[in-house]
Motif scaffolding. Structure first.
Motif, PDB file in Angstrom:
ATOM      1  N   LEU A 180       0.906  -1.160   0.200  1.00  0.00           N
ATOM      2  CA  LEU A 180      -0.077   0.066  -0.021  1.00  0.00           C
ATOM      3  C   LEU A 180       0.849   1.348   0.020  1.00  0.00           C
ATOM      4  O   LEU A 180       1.950   1.371   0.891  1.00  0.00           O
ATOM      5  N   SER A 181       0.832   2.298  -0.959  1.00  0.00           N
ATOM      6  CA  SER A 181       1.548   3.319  -1.140  1.00  0.00           C
ATOM      7  C   SER A 181       0.597   4.422  -0.918  1.00  0.00           C
ATOM      8  O   SER A 181      -0.313   4.610  -1.371  1.00  0.00           O
ATOM      9  N   LEU A 182       1.098   5.362   0.081  1.00  0.00           N
ATOM     10  CA  LEU A 182       0.363   6.647   0.581  1.00  0.00           C
ATOM     11  C   LEU A 182       1.260   7.791   0.054  1.00  0.00           C
ATOM     12  O   LEU A 182       2.454   8.037   0.787  1.00  0.00           O
ATOM     13  N   PRO A 183       1.032   8.416  -0.890  1.00  0.00           N
ATOM     14  CA  PRO A 183       1.983   9.510  -1.465  1.00  0.00           C
ATOM     15  C   PRO A 183       1.473  10.746  -0.534  1.00  0.00           C
ATOM     16  O   PRO A 183       0.679  11.238  -0.249  1.00  0.00           O
ATOM     17  N   ARG A 184       2.933  11.285  -0.138  1.00  0.00           N
ATOM     18  CA  ARG A 184       2.940  12.664   0.461  1.00  0.00           C
ATOM     19  C   ARG A 184       1.838  12.619   1.745  1.00  0.00           C
ATOM     20  O   ARG A 184       0.907  13.481   1.807  1.00  0.00           O
ATOM     21  N   VAL A 185       2.345  11.740   2.708  1.00  0.00           N
ATOM     22  CA  VAL A 185       1.414  11.757   3.941  1.00  0.00           C
ATOM     23  C   VAL A 185       1.348  12.821   4.680  1.00  0.00           C
ATOM     24  O   VAL A 185       2.241  13.721   4.821  1.00  0.00           O
ATOM     25  N   SER A 186       0.024  13.325   5.324  1.00  0.00           N
ATOM     26  CA  SER A 186      -0.005  14.161   6.248  1.00  0.00           C
ATOM     27  C   SER A 186      -0.281  13.818   7.462  1.00  0.00           C
ATOM     28  O   SER A 186      -0.586  12.592   7.723  1.00  0.00           O
ATOM     29  N   LEU A 187      -0.345  14.568   8.349  1.00  0.00           N
ATOM     30  CA  LEU A 187      -0.607  14.364   9.888  1.00  0.00           C
ATOM     31  C   LEU A 187      -1.987  13.463  10.131  1.00  0.00           C
ATOM     32  O   LEU A 187      -2.265  12.497  10.821  1.00  0.00           O
ATOM     33  N   SER A 188      -2.919  13.761   9.406  1.00  0.00           N
ATOM     34  CA  SER A 188      -4.107  13.155   9.399  1.00  0.00           C
ATOM     35  C   SER A 188      -4.232  11.721   8.757  1.00  0.00           C
ATOM     36  O   SER A 188      -5.056  11.165   8.653  1.00  0.00           O
ATOM     37  N   ASP A 189      -2.907  11.341   8.081  1.00  0.00           N
ATOM     38  CA  ASP A 189      -2.870  10.031   7.784  1.00  0.00           C
ATOM     39  C   ASP A 189      -2.373   9.059   9.128  1.00  0.00           C
ATOM     40  O   ASP A 189      -2.403   7.831   8.855  1.00  0.00           O
ATOM     41  N   THR A 190      -2.229   9.627  10.043  1.00  0.00           N
ATOM     42  CA  THR A 190      -2.043   8.765  11.165  1.00  0.00           C
ATOM     43  C   THR A 190      -3.323   7.874  11.662  1.00  0.00           C
ATOM     44  O   THR A 190      -4.371   8.421  11.920  1.00  0.00           O
ATOM     45  N   ALA A 191      -2.905   6.604  11.507  1.00  0.00           N
ATOM     46  CA  ALA A 191      -4.059   5.657  11.670  1.00  0.00           C
ATOM     47  C   ALA A 191      -3.594   4.112  11.609  1.00  0.00           C
ATOM     48  O   ALA A 191      -2.264   4.052  11.668  1.00  0.00           O
ATOM     49  N   VAL A 192      -4.148   3.355  11.928  1.00  0.00           N
ATOM     50  CA  VAL A 192      -4.076   2.081  11.618  1.00  0.00           C
ATOM     51  C   VAL A 192      -4.348   1.414  10.329  1.00  0.00           C
ATOM     52  O   VAL A 192      -5.647   1.731   9.844  1.00  0.00           O
ATOM     53  N   TYR A 193      -3.616   0.610   9.748  1.00  0.00           N
ATOM     54  CA  TYR A 193      -3.749   0.239   8.357  1.00  0.00           C
ATOM     55  C   TYR A 193      -4.011  -1.240   8.106  1.00  0.00           C
ATOM     56  O   TYR A 193      -3.124  -1.925   8.902  1.00  0.00           O
ATOM     57  N   TYR A 194      -5.352  -1.844   7.921  1.00  0.00           N
ATOM     58  CA  TYR A 194      -5.162  -3.280   7.817  1.00  0.00           C
ATOM     59  C   TYR A 194      -5.197  -3.781   6.553  1.00  0.00           C
ATOM     60  O   TYR A 194      -5.894  -3.387   5.611  1.00  0.00           O
ATOM     61  N   CYS A 195      -4.506  -4.942   6.095  1.00  0.00           N
ATOM     62  CA  CYS A 195      -4.287  -5.903   5.027  1.00  0.00           C
ATOM     63  C   CYS A 195      -5.352  -7.042   5.104  1.00  0.00           C
ATOM     64  O   CYS A 195      -5.136  -7.681   6.004  1.00  0.00           O
ATOM     65  N   LEU A 196      -6.176  -7.140   4.064  1.00  0.00           N
ATOM     66  CA  LEU A 196      -7.027  -8.447   4.325  1.00  0.00           C
ATOM     67  C   LEU A 196      -7.124  -8.924   2.883  1.00  0.00           C
ATOM     68  O   LEU A 196      -7.037  -8.417   1.767  1.00  0.00           O
ATOM     69  N   VAL A 197      -7.094 -10.348   2.842  1.00  0.00           N
ATOM     70  CA  VAL A 197      -7.566 -11.165   1.732  1.00  0.00           C
ATOM     71  C   VAL A 197      -8.333 -12.196   1.829  1.00  0.00           C
ATOM     72  O   VAL A 197      -8.494 -12.810   2.828  1.00  0.00           O
ATOM     73  N   GLY A 198      -9.166 -12.084   0.961  1.00  0.00           N
ATOM     74  CA  GLY A 198     -10.276 -13.032   0.862  1.00  0.00           C
ATOM     75  C   GLY A 198     -10.989 -13.289  -0.684  1.00  0.00           C
ATOM     76  O   GLY A 198     -10.854 -12.325  -1.628  1.00  0.00           O
ATOM     77  N   ASP A 199     -11.853 -14.243  -0.919  1.00  0.00           N
ATOM     78  CA  ASP A 199     -12.523 -14.360  -1.660  1.00  0.00           C
ATOM     79  C   ASP A 199     -13.842 -13.577  -1.943  1.00  0.00           C
ATOM     80  O   ASP A 199     -14.976 -14.074  -1.676  1.00  0.00           O
ATOM     81  N   PHE A 200     -13.712 -12.420  -2.124  1.00  0.00           N
ATOM     82  CA  PHE A 200     -14.845 -11.601  -1.945  1.00  0.00           C
ATOM     83  C   PHE A 200     -15.949 -11.495  -2.812  1.00  0.00           C
ATOM     84  O   PHE A 200     -17.011 -11.126  -2.630  1.00  0.00           O
ATOM     85  N   ASP A 201     -15.602 -12.054  -3.845  1.00  0.00           N
ATOM     86  CA  ASP A 201     -16.725 -12.076  -5.014  1.00  0.00           C
ATOM     87  C   ASP A 201     -17.746 -13.177  -4.961  1.00  0.00           C
ATOM     88  O   ASP A 201     -18.706 -13.104  -5.874  1.00  0.00           O
ATOM     89  N   THR A 202     -17.643 -14.175  -4.213  1.00  0.00           N
ATOM     90  CA  THR A 202     -18.368 -15.166  -4.168  1.00  0.00           C
ATOM     91  C   THR A 202     -19.365 -15.205  -3.191  1.00  0.00           C
ATOM     92  O   THR A 202     -20.337 -16.044  -2.842  1.00  0.00           O
ATOM     93  N   GLY A 203     -19.351 -14.169  -2.714  1.00  0.00           N
ATOM     94  CA  GLY A 203     -20.607 -13.748  -1.421  1.00  0.00           C
ATOM     95  C   GLY A 203     -20.146 -14.631  -0.054  1.00  0.00           C
ATOM     96  O   GLY A 203     -19.659 -15.450   0.009  1.00  0.00           O
ATOM     97  N   PHE A 204     -20.877 -14.086   0.960  1.00  0.00           N
ATOM     98  CA  PHE A 204     -20.964 -14.516   2.239  1.00  0.00           C
ATOM     99  C   PHE A 204     -19.382 -14.725   2.762  1.00  0.00           C
ATOM    100  O   PHE A 204     -19.481 -15.553   3.507  1.00  0.00           O
ATOM    101  N   GLN A 205     -18.649 -13.988   2.576  1.00  0.00           N
ATOM    102  CA  GLN A 205     -17.382 -13.955   2.988  1.00  0.00           C
ATOM    103  C   GLN A 205     -17.091 -13.204   3.912  1.00  0.00           C
ATOM    104  O   GLN A 205     -17.037 -11.827   3.665  1.00  0.00           O
ATOM    105  N   LYS A 206     -16.688 -13.461   5.109  1.00  0.00           N
ATOM    106  CA  LYS A 206     -16.340 -12.409   6.271  1.00  0.00           C
ATOM    107  C   LYS A 206     -14.885 -11.893   6.163  1.00  0.00           C
ATOM    108  O   LYS A 206     -14.025 -12.510   5.646  1.00  0.00           O
ATOM    109  N   LEU A 207     -14.951 -10.674   6.768  1.00  0.00           N
ATOM    110  CA  LEU A 207     -13.604 -10.105   6.662  1.00  0.00           C
ATOM    111  C   LEU A 207     -12.807 -10.352   8.012  1.00  0.00           C
ATOM    112  O   LEU A 207     -13.493 -10.345   9.039  1.00  0.00           O
ATOM    113  N   VAL A 208     -11.457 -10.926   7.747  1.00  0.00           N
ATOM    114  CA  VAL A 208     -10.809 -11.148   8.924  1.00  0.00           C
ATOM    115  C   VAL A 208      -9.456 -10.362   9.012  1.00  0.00           C
ATOM    116  O   VAL A 208      -8.826 -10.111   8.070  1.00  0.00           O
TER     117      VAL A 208
END
Lengths: 114, 112
Positions: free
Chosen positions: B73-101
């Motif tokens: 994940l690339s964030l160009p020219r970050v500012s103070l407001s970009d201070t946060a927690v960033y989560y990476c998730l992987v899943g088969d999202f297109d087949t429906g009924f898939q939960k985010l882990v």
């Protein structure tokens, strides 16, 4: 469009008491989720609804937690009786259907059990 | 669902580009990669999603190599407001009924 509404925003209860959280998803979103987020951790899925049916509740502590989604719209999550380890933020999310871009989270309810 | 590994925290300064790498060695053929951002006292917010190569939107870019075992994940020219927690998730999202882990995410701190 309006976001996912949750209430209350904060709740403090004593252990062994009961508590209920309410969620109003985005209009038309068929899928609704409840997540538990303990401080310093990522959100953990508790239960997933598709319309008013439960799709996944494998991580819901069913001896004390219950959830319902009447008429496929609003949802409530209840804890009875509460334990100290239930202190967390409870997040509700909705999507038009499961997956893809459509997950929108509410701001959550912060529960403190003392 | 494929497990992901991210750095626990990163520090940056305003105006710099920030790259957060996520490892997902067991990603399946039908899995998509999605990144969420979470500010204190708010729920996670979708940033970007991709399957392969590069995806760019008004907020960030997502780079995925050919083997798809990692993503950045690339964030160009970050500012103070970009201070946060960033989560990476992987899943088969297109087949429906898939939960985010969600994993524990990467805490990004942007300083002046």
């Amino acid at each position: 469009e309006a976001g996912v509404a949750q209430s209350p925003r904060y709740k403090i209860i004593e252990k062994r008491q009961s508590v209920a959280f309410w969620c109003n998803p985005i209009s038309g979103h068929a899928t609704l989720y409840w997540y538990q987020q303990i401080l310093g951790q990522g959100p953990k899925l508790l239960i997933q609804f598709q319309n008013n049916g439960v799709v996944d509740d494998s991580q819901l502590p069913k001896d004390r937690f219950s959830a319902e989604r009447l008429k496929g719209v609003d949802s409530t999550l209840k804890i009875q009786p509460a334990k100290l380890e239930d202190s967390a933020v409870y997040l509700c999310a909705s999507s038009p259907r499961a997956g893809t871009y459509g997950y929108t989270f509410g701001s959550g309810t912060r529960l403190t059990v003392v | 669902l494929a497990k992901t590994t991210q750095p626990i925290s990163m520090d940056s300064y305003e105006g710099q580009e920030v790259n957060i790498t996520c490892s997902h060695n067991n990603i399946a053929t039908n899995d998509y990669i999605t990144w969420y951002q979470q500010f204190p006292s708010q729920g996670p917010r979708f940033i970007i999603q991709g399957y392969k190569t590069k995806v760019t939107n008004e907020v960030a870019s997502l780079f995925i190599p050919a083997d798809r075992k990692s993503s950045t994940l690339s964030l160009p020219r970050v500012s103070l407001s970009d201070t946060a927690v960033y989560y990476c998730l992987v899943g088969d999202f297109d087949t429906g009924f898939q939960k985010l882990v969600f994993g524990t995410g990467t805490r990004l701190l942007v300083s002046p």
